[in-house]
Design a protein around this motif. Structure first.
Motif, mmCIF file in Angstrom:
data_model
loop_
_atom_site.group_PDB
_atom_site.id
_atom_site.type_symbol
_atom_site.label_atom_id
_atom_site.label_comp_id
_atom_site.label_asym_id
_atom_site.label_seq_id
_atom_site.Cartn_x
_atom_site.Cartn_y
_atom_site.Cartn_z
ATOM 1 N N ALA A 55 0.892 -1.135 -0.056
ATOM 2 C CA ALA A 55 0.044 0.021 -0.139
ATOM 3 C C ALA A 55 0.696 1.350 0.011
ATOM 4 O O ALA A 55 0.472 2.214 -0.642
ATOM 5 C CB ALA A 55 -0.908 -0.023 1.295
ATOM 6 N N VAL A 80 2.075 1.922 -3.614
ATOM 7 C CA VAL A 80 1.161 2.298 -4.545
ATOM 8 C C VAL A 80 0.609 3.978 -4.007
ATOM 9 O O VAL A 80 0.707 4.713 -5.055
ATOM 10 C CB VAL A 80 -0.096 1.450 -4.119
ATOM 11 C CG1 VAL A 80 -1.255 2.005 -4.844
ATOM 12 C CG2 VAL A 80 -0.058 0.093 -4.748
ATOM 13 N N ASP A 81 0.738 4.072 -2.714
ATOM 14 C CA ASP A 81 0.597 5.576 -2.344
ATOM 15 C C ASP A 81 1.587 6.418 -2.860
ATOM 16 O O ASP A 81 1.423 7.278 -3.619
ATOM 17 C CB ASP A 81 0.708 5.391 -1.044
ATOM 18 C CG ASP A 81 0.388 6.667 -0.196
ATOM 19 O OD1 ASP A 81 -0.468 7.745 -0.888
ATOM 20 O OD2 ASP A 81 1.167 7.173 0.911
ATOM 21 N N ASN A 137 0.739 9.307 -5.967
ATOM 22 C CA ASN A 137 0.841 10.564 -5.387
ATOM 23 C C ASN A 137 2.071 11.215 -5.577
ATOM 24 O O ASN A 137 1.772 12.669 -5.531
ATOM 25 C CB ASN A 137 0.269 10.375 -4.038
ATOM 26 C CG ASN A 137 -1.150 10.084 -3.726
ATOM 27 O OD1 ASN A 137 -2.208 10.359 -4.157
ATOM 28 N ND2 ASN A 137 -1.203 8.717 -3.321
ATOM 29 N N THR A 192 -6.060 10.403 -6.884
ATOM 30 C CA THR A 192 -5.052 9.445 -6.744
ATOM 31 C C THR A 192 -5.116 9.066 -5.086
ATOM 32 O O THR A 192 -4.895 7.793 -4.895
ATOM 33 C CB THR A 192 -3.664 9.960 -7.033
ATOM 34 O OG1 THR A 192 -3.439 11.110 -6.359
ATOM 35 C CG2 THR A 192 -3.782 10.094 -8.620
ATOM 36 N N LYS A 193 -5.250 9.862 -4.209
ATOM 37 C CA LYS A 193 -5.503 9.630 -2.718
ATOM 38 C C LYS A 193 -6.727 8.583 -2.411
ATOM 39 O O LYS A 193 -6.737 7.755 -1.741
ATOM 40 C CB LYS A 193 -5.397 10.828 -1.916
ATOM 41 C CG LYS A 193 -4.101 11.437 -1.680
ATOM 42 C CD LYS A 193 -3.199 10.369 -0.668
ATOM 43 C CE LYS A 193 -1.991 10.876 -0.290
ATOM 44 N NZ LYS A 193 -1.076 9.899 0.410
ATOM 45 N N THR A 239 -5.728 5.318 -3.912
ATOM 46 C CA THR A 239 -5.011 4.714 -2.829
ATOM 47 C C THR A 239 -5.818 4.102 -1.673
ATOM 48 O O THR A 239 -5.399 2.959 -1.486
ATOM 49 C CB THR A 239 -3.897 5.836 -2.258
ATOM 50 O OG1 THR A 239 -3.173 6.259 -3.464
ATOM 51 C CG2 THR A 239 -2.895 5.144 -1.453
#
Length: 418
Positions: free
Chosen positions: A91, A94-95, A99, A303-304, A307
């Motif tokens: 995660a 990906v974050d 971002n 995008t957040k 996420t």
């Protein structure tokens, strides 16, 4: 006379910040945008520029950053960090990818160069732990199933700063490739060594610092933090990282006691820090970068949310919880300003500070709204799409050709209840 003017100016600043904080509290809203606006009003090009107290405000701002990172470190133990790294690192990756890339691409599109791209990537990457913690408390979601996922992402972001900030500090130093690589290697080596000491010998450090007398505990913790922060800055690691690692090294009752004693000081100097950042941003510089800031805010809001949704889905959370997790992560705040502040102090791209200010102002206001409304809005959109489904099915019956269920309908029917 100079002393009298300083006292009047600084007293007016503190009084104004107190009133703004009280006003924000009544609205159950983060005071960060109000503090930034106050800085814009008192800075160059503002309504009433400061004079005598500006140097003291600069020192107070530096202490504010150190205390912000110290208090953040106190929230986590070494075991928490190791556990989060093992279970939630996908995660975190990906974050960072979703971002940080928009910020880096925006800087390159604006022609600011690779160093500014690295800085703006950090500004858009890191969510505001302070704002998000307050929002979770205000909305009564601390016990929700998706909340540990949100907190894990925040922990990974905070830990990543221990690596990211030394990199930014070395890049902003403007050294050549060889000298910069050496500086960066030293910075990362020192950060890794201090983190290892915190993990291995955290108990011994806590025992050394521990005291039943609140006054002695306050003096020792604050003194140790400032000392380590100063040494870290001399080694090009960043004072903020040094303070963060001191916080991680302290645990148990010492961490709880220090957190209680230092919270008022943190709030005071953090407010001064936000004002200081605003002081160094000319309000006239914001309109030219407002459109890029709005575009960046729109993209990184999505995008957040993506996420948080992906991370919560990976943890087996229901659809409603996934949307809540995504909406909660939108707010940016203290870390974004800290990162941009490093670039402003180093004299990097002049427009970076105004863009970061506008970006944070937008998202620190939008963040609490997305935390509250992302899930209801998503639920309504899904319901609207489901209502259109029977119309297509009726048309299919007339044509005597059975139509397949849509992917949205299938996901809704199979999603576990929230």
């Amino acid at each position: 006379m100079h002393s009298a003017v300083f006292l009047i100016e600084f007293g007016a600043i503190l009084l104004g910040l107190g009133l703004l904080g009280r006003f924000a509290g009544r609205l159950r809203f983060s005071p960060i945008p109000l503090y930034l606006l106050a800085g814009l009003a008192f800075g160059e090009g503002g309504l009433l520029p400061l004079g005598a107290s500006e140097e003291f405000v600069a020192i107070g701002a530096e202490i504010g950053v150190i205390l912000l990172l110290l208090m953040l470190g106190l929230e986590y133990t070494a075991s928490d960090l190791v556990s989060n790294l093992k279970t939630q690192y996908p995660a975190g990756l990906v974050d960072a990818t979703l971002n940080a890339l928009p910020g880096a691409l925006m800087a390159l599109l604006l022609g600011w160069g690779p160093v500014a791209a690295v800085v703006l990537a950090g500004v858009t990457w890191v969510s505001s732990s302070g704002v998000i913690a307050k929002v979770l408390g205000d909305l009564g979601r601390l016990g929700n199933r998706e909340t540990p996922v949100v907190l894990s992402i925040l922990v990974l972001e905070d830990l990543s700063m221990a690596v990211y900030l030394p990199i930014v500090t070395a890049l902003l130093a403007g050294s050549g490739l060889a000298a910069g690589s050496v500086t960066l290697g030293i910075a990362l080596g020192v950060a890794g060594l201090v983190l290892l000491l915190a993990v291995r010998f955290g108990r011994h450090i806590s025992r050394f610092v521990s005291s039943d007398d609140p006054e002695k505990l306050l003096l020792v913790v604050l003194g140790l933090t400032l000392l380590v922060a100063g040494v870290a800055q001399q080694l090009q690691v960043s004072a903020a990282v040094g303070a963060f690692l001191v916080g991680i090294a302290l645990s148990g009752e010492v961490a709880e006691g220090a957190h209680h004693l230092l919270s008022p000081l943190r709030d005071l100097f953090a407010a001064v820090f936000f004002v200081f950042f605003g002081l160094h941003t000319n309000p006239a510089d914001i309109p030219p970068v407002l459109l890029p800031a709005l575009a960046l805010a729109a993209v990184t809001t999505l995008t957040k949310i993506a996420t948080g949704y992906w991370a919560a889905k990976r943890a087996g959370i229901s659809a409603k919880g996934r949307w809540r997790a995504g909406g909660t992560l939108v707010a940016r705040g203290e870390f974004s300003i800290v990162i941009a502040g490093l670039a402003v102090t180093a004299g990097t791209e002049a427009s970076l500070g105004p863009l970061a200010t506008a970006y944070v102002l937008i998202l620190v206001i939008l963040g609490p709204l997305t935390a509250r409304w992302t899930e209801p809005l998503a639920r309504r959109l899904v319901a609207l799409r489901r209502e259109r489904g029977p119309v297509r099915e009726e048309s299919a019956e007339v044509a005597t050709v059975p139509g397949p269920r849509t992917a949205v309908e299938h996901r809704h029917d199979t999603a576990d209840p929230s």
